[in-house]
Design an enzyme around this catalytic site. Structure first.
Site, PDB file in Angstrom:
ATOM      1  N   GLU A 203      44.279  43.264  42.727  1.00  0.00           N
ATOM      2  CA  GLU A 203      43.861  44.511  42.060  1.00  0.00           C
ATOM      3  C   GLU A 203      42.766  45.114  42.934  1.00  0.00           C
ATOM      4  OE1 GLU A 203      45.171  45.905  39.525  1.00  0.00           O
ATOM      5  OE2 GLU A 203      46.257  44.333  38.466  1.00  0.00           O
TER       6      GLU A 203
ATOM      7  N   CYS B 230      37.596  51.597  39.587  1.00  0.00           N
ATOM      8  CA  CYS B 230      38.656  51.650  40.605  1.00  0.00           C
ATOM      9  C   CYS B 230      39.633  52.786  40.341  1.00  0.00           C
ATOM     10  CB  CYS B 230      39.398  50.319  40.654  1.00  0.00           C
ATOM     11  SG  CYS B 230      40.065  49.840  39.064  1.00  0.00           S
TER      12      CYS B 230
HETATM   13  P1  NAD Z   1      34.171  43.472  47.077  1.00  0.00           P
HETATM   14  O1  NAD Z   1      35.582  43.226  47.448  1.00  0.00           O
HETATM   15  O2  NAD Z   1      33.158  43.439  48.165  1.00  0.00           O
HETATM   16  O3  NAD Z   1      33.690  42.415  45.989  1.00  0.00           O
HETATM   17  C1  NAD Z   1      34.411  42.206  44.800  1.00  0.00           C
HETATM   18  C2  NAD Z   1      34.126  40.814  44.277  1.00  0.00           C
HETATM   19  O4  NAD Z   1      34.623  39.880  45.178  1.00  0.00           O
HETATM   20  C3  NAD Z   1      32.634  40.493  44.127  1.00  0.00           C
HETATM   21  O5  NAD Z   1      32.414  39.709  43.016  1.00  0.00           O
HETATM   22  C4  NAD Z   1      32.281  39.735  45.357  1.00  0.00           C
HETATM   23  O6  NAD Z   1      31.260  38.824  45.137  1.00  0.00           O
HETATM   24  C5  NAD Z   1      33.584  39.029  45.618  1.00  0.00           C
HETATM   25  N1  NAD Z   1      33.816  38.747  47.016  1.00  0.00           N
HETATM   26  C6  NAD Z   1      33.435  39.455  48.100  1.00  0.00           C
HETATM   27  N2  NAD Z   1      33.823  38.842  49.222  1.00  0.00           N
HETATM   28  C7  NAD Z   1      34.461  37.715  48.828  1.00  0.00           C
HETATM   29  C8  NAD Z   1      35.090  36.645  49.520  1.00  0.00           C
HETATM   30  N3  NAD Z   1      35.166  36.606  50.858  1.00  0.00           N
HETATM   31  N4  NAD Z   1      35.625  35.664  48.770  1.00  0.00           N
HETATM   32  C9  NAD Z   1      35.563  35.671  47.435  1.00  0.00           C
HETATM   33  N5  NAD Z   1      35.003  36.658  46.729  1.00  0.00           N
HETATM   34  C10 NAD Z   1      34.453  37.652  47.430  1.00  0.00           C
HETATM   35  O7  NAD Z   1      34.152  44.833  46.300  1.00  0.00           O
HETATM   36  P2  NAD Z   1      32.951  45.652  45.701  1.00  0.00           P
HETATM   37  O8  NAD Z   1      32.695  46.800  46.593  1.00  0.00           O
HETATM   38  O9  NAD Z   1      31.831  44.789  45.310  1.00  0.00           O
HETATM   39  O10 NAD Z   1      33.674  46.132  44.346  1.00  0.00           O
HETATM   40  C11 NAD Z   1      34.295  47.325  44.230  1.00  0.00           C
HETATM   41  C12 NAD Z   1      35.747  47.281  44.686  1.00  0.00           C
HETATM   42  O11 NAD Z   1      36.538  46.632  43.705  1.00  0.00           O
HETATM   43  C13 NAD Z   1      36.298  48.693  44.802  1.00  0.00           C
HETATM   44  O12 NAD Z   1      37.103  48.804  45.940  1.00  0.00           O
HETATM   45  C14 NAD Z   1      37.114  48.825  43.531  1.00  0.00           C
HETATM   46  O13 NAD Z   1      38.104  49.810  43.571  1.00  0.00           O
HETATM   47  C15 NAD Z   1      37.658  47.454  43.394  1.00  0.00           C
HETATM   48  N6  NAD Z   1      38.125  47.237  42.011  1.00  0.00           N
HETATM   49  C16 NAD Z   1      39.464  47.223  41.775  1.00  0.00           C
HETATM   50  C17 NAD Z   1      39.931  47.075  40.472  1.00  0.00           C
HETATM   51  C18 NAD Z   1      41.412  47.058  40.168  1.00  0.00           C
HETATM   52  O14 NAD Z   1      41.763  46.587  39.093  1.00  0.00           O
HETATM   53  N7  NAD Z   1      42.270  47.555  41.025  1.00  0.00           N
HETATM   54  C19 NAD Z   1      39.023  46.943  39.418  1.00  0.00           C
HETATM   55  C20 NAD Z   1      37.669  46.961  39.709  1.00  0.00           C
HETATM   56  C21 NAD Z   1      37.230  47.106  41.015  1.00  0.00           C
END
Ligand code: NAD
Length: 478
Positions: free
Chosen positions: A250, A284
């Site tokens: 997602e 998102c």
């Molecule tokens: P991110 O990918 O940097 O982080 C998201 C989560 O993943 C955080 O909890 C972070 O700690 C964790 N994470 C980061 N790197 C990781 C790794 N190497 N291994 C495991 N976990 C890791 O994203 P962000 O900028 O913090 O969050 C926003 C993003 O999430 C946006 O792109 C948004 O669109 C997306 N999002 C998507 C949905 C959906 O359902 N499609 C819903 C909510 C947010």
């Protein structure tokens, strides 16, 4: 209600783990430290993995009815603790308290809906081409799940994974965001207090890449579910590939909003502003690229501007506020960069455009007009309270521009024409499309993206299916 003591859940025990490491949790409304979050050591993660396998072997053998009884009891605990959990969600994440309550209500609905739906996991008998032979296809829980979720919806991001996995009969080890841990912990406490067997749910924290590298190197997980950005999704999918772990992704979006001349312009302007500034744009499926048809452009912009100016920004615990701070200070520079790039590329700043208040990570609700498609904010996911707008003239043109990015999560259109709506349903490359509203998800509907926005669903029967494996057997009888 004080912010709770933060613990991990490993093998049925609430624990600080054995790493001796921790990090502060910061309240984005004032920058204060509200909690200390322990980190898992490699040994803690191994214990979580082993217990998720043991827990799986207990949970999968229980009947769906007895699993539902546990999940229903947990839903009742969440209801009993509703106001405290909502307030702490606002403290750690920043969103207005009214939005936190709605989010928690949806999370509880998700838990109940999946708990019930778990009773309706059916197989099928396939007529055989051979006499006296029976073919049977059964759906079984796929196995222990590993999940990582973003901070923007601490309750529903967590619950979409936990409820689907548990209702399907899987165990799950989840690493919620380190920025918003209390909400996931409250969900975990409701489940353990309801009698969830040890190991069926583990909650761990740490340095994200280290935790994912360790968990996904193990042969125990059979499923990875991730909510977050596209680059991290791609990285995790590569890690999962080494152990042939199936994935649900997602990921990010950049949702076009197409405002056609035959729509109810006032209603569209109101909905667009309410949708854009929900959770300060950190959603998102947030509407993020506003394409407005030439003939109504100026009128729509004037109405939209009024709405943007009326957004009341402040501490989310204040009931009168309708937009809180950004989740963390780091997001402010990113917003500044989007605005200055758009303006230097010819966009006009109509409202906002900079940080507000010296304390806390607040950024003004921002409206830009005549933004060129080449500006960064039209191609990179903004994830903040900025509404970039542009003109279009024809249906064909706006479809091309809406589809021009690698993202394919949500899309929105406002039109009075059934023909336009029909064409958009066919042509728009998005996992979810709403016409004349911004409503693209309910607990019973499939939520998920196309293209780089990921694959797999959460919500609806599709959100249960991703935690199931199909097994076939044949039998000669008689
Ligand atoms: P991110 O990918 O940097 O982080 C998201 C989560 O993943 C955080 O909890 C972070 O700690 C964790 N994470 C980061 N790197 C990781 C790794 N190497 N291994 C495991 N976990 C890791 O994203 P962000 O900028 O913090 O969050 C926003 C993003 O999430 C946006 O792109 C948004 O669109 C997306 N999002 C998507 C949905 C959906 O359902 N499609 C819903 C909510 C947010």
């Amino acid at each position: 209600m004080p912010y709770p003591d933060l613990k991990m859940l490993i093998a049925g025990e609430w624990t600080d783990g054995s790493s001796g490491k921790s990090e502060p949790v910061i309240c984005p409304a004032d920058g204060s430290t509200i909690g200390t979050l322990p980190h898992a050591s490699p040994a803690d993660l191994d214990a979580a993995l082993q217990s998720s396998l043991d827990g799986f072997n207990v949970w999968r053998k229980m009947t769906p009815h007895s699993r539902q009884a546990v999940l229903e009891k947990a839903a009742c605990h969440l209801e009993d603790r509703f106001e405290d959990i909502s307030a702490n969600l606002t403290r750690e994440m920043g969103k207005p308290i009214g939005e936190s309550r709605i989010e928690l209500r949806v999370a509880i609905d998700l838990l109940r809906w999946y708990a019930e739906e778990g009773k309706r996991v059916y197989g099928r008998i396939i007529p055989s081409r051979f006499p006296n032979m029976q073919h049977e296809a059964r759906k079984e829980p796929v196995g222990p799940v590993v999940a990582f979720v973003a901070w923007n919806f601490p309750a529903t991001n967590t619950m979409r994974k936990v409820a689907g996995a548990l209702a399907a009969g899987c165990s799950i080890t989840i690493k919620p965001s380190e920025e918003t841990p209390a909400t996931a912990i409250a969900i975990g406490r409701a489940l353990t207090d309801a009698g969830l067997p040890a190991g069926v749910l583990n909650i761990v924290f740490g340095v994200p890449p280290e935790v994912s590298e360790h968990l996904l190197a193990s042969p125990i997980p059979r499923k990875l579910s991730f909510t977050g950005s596209v680059p991290v999704g791609i990285h995790l999918q590569q890690l999962a590939a080494r152990n042939m772990i199936r994935c649900t992704m997602e990921l990010g979006g950049h949702s076009p909003v197409m405002v056609f001349e035959d729509c109810d312009i006032e209603a569209a302007a109101k909905l667009c502003a309410a949708g854009k500034f929900r959770n300060a744009g950190q959603v998102c499926i947030s509407p993020t690229r506003f394409f407005v048809q030439d003939s109504i452009h100026d009128r729509f912009l004037a109405l939209f501007k009024e709405q943007v100016e009326a957004v009341k920004v402040g501490d989310g615990l204040d009931e009168a506020v309708n937009m809180g701070p950004l989740v963390a200070e780091r997001r402010i520079d990113i917003m500044d960069g989007f605005v200055s790039d758009a303006v230097s590329n010819g966009a006009e700043l109509l409202v906002g455009g900079s940080r507000i208040q010296s304390e806390g990570s607040f950024f003004a609700p921002t409206l830009l007009q005549e933004v060129p498609d080449t500006a960064r904010i039209m191609t990179e996911e903004p994830f903040g309270p900025i509404a970039p707008t542009a003109r279009f003239s024809s249906l064909e043109e706006v479809i091309d521009r809406a589809n021009s990015l690698p993202f394919g999560l949500a899309a929105y259109a406002f039109t009075g024409s059934a023909r336009t709506a029909g064409v958009l349903k066919q042509e728009i490359e998005a996992g979810m499309l709403a016409v004349n509203s911004l409503h693209v998800h309910s607990v019973e509907t499939p939520f998920g993206g196309l293209k780089f926005s990921g694959y797999g669903h959460e919500g609806g029967i599709e959100g249960l299916e991703v935690f199931l494996a199909t097994r076939y057997s044949s039998e000669i009888y008689g």
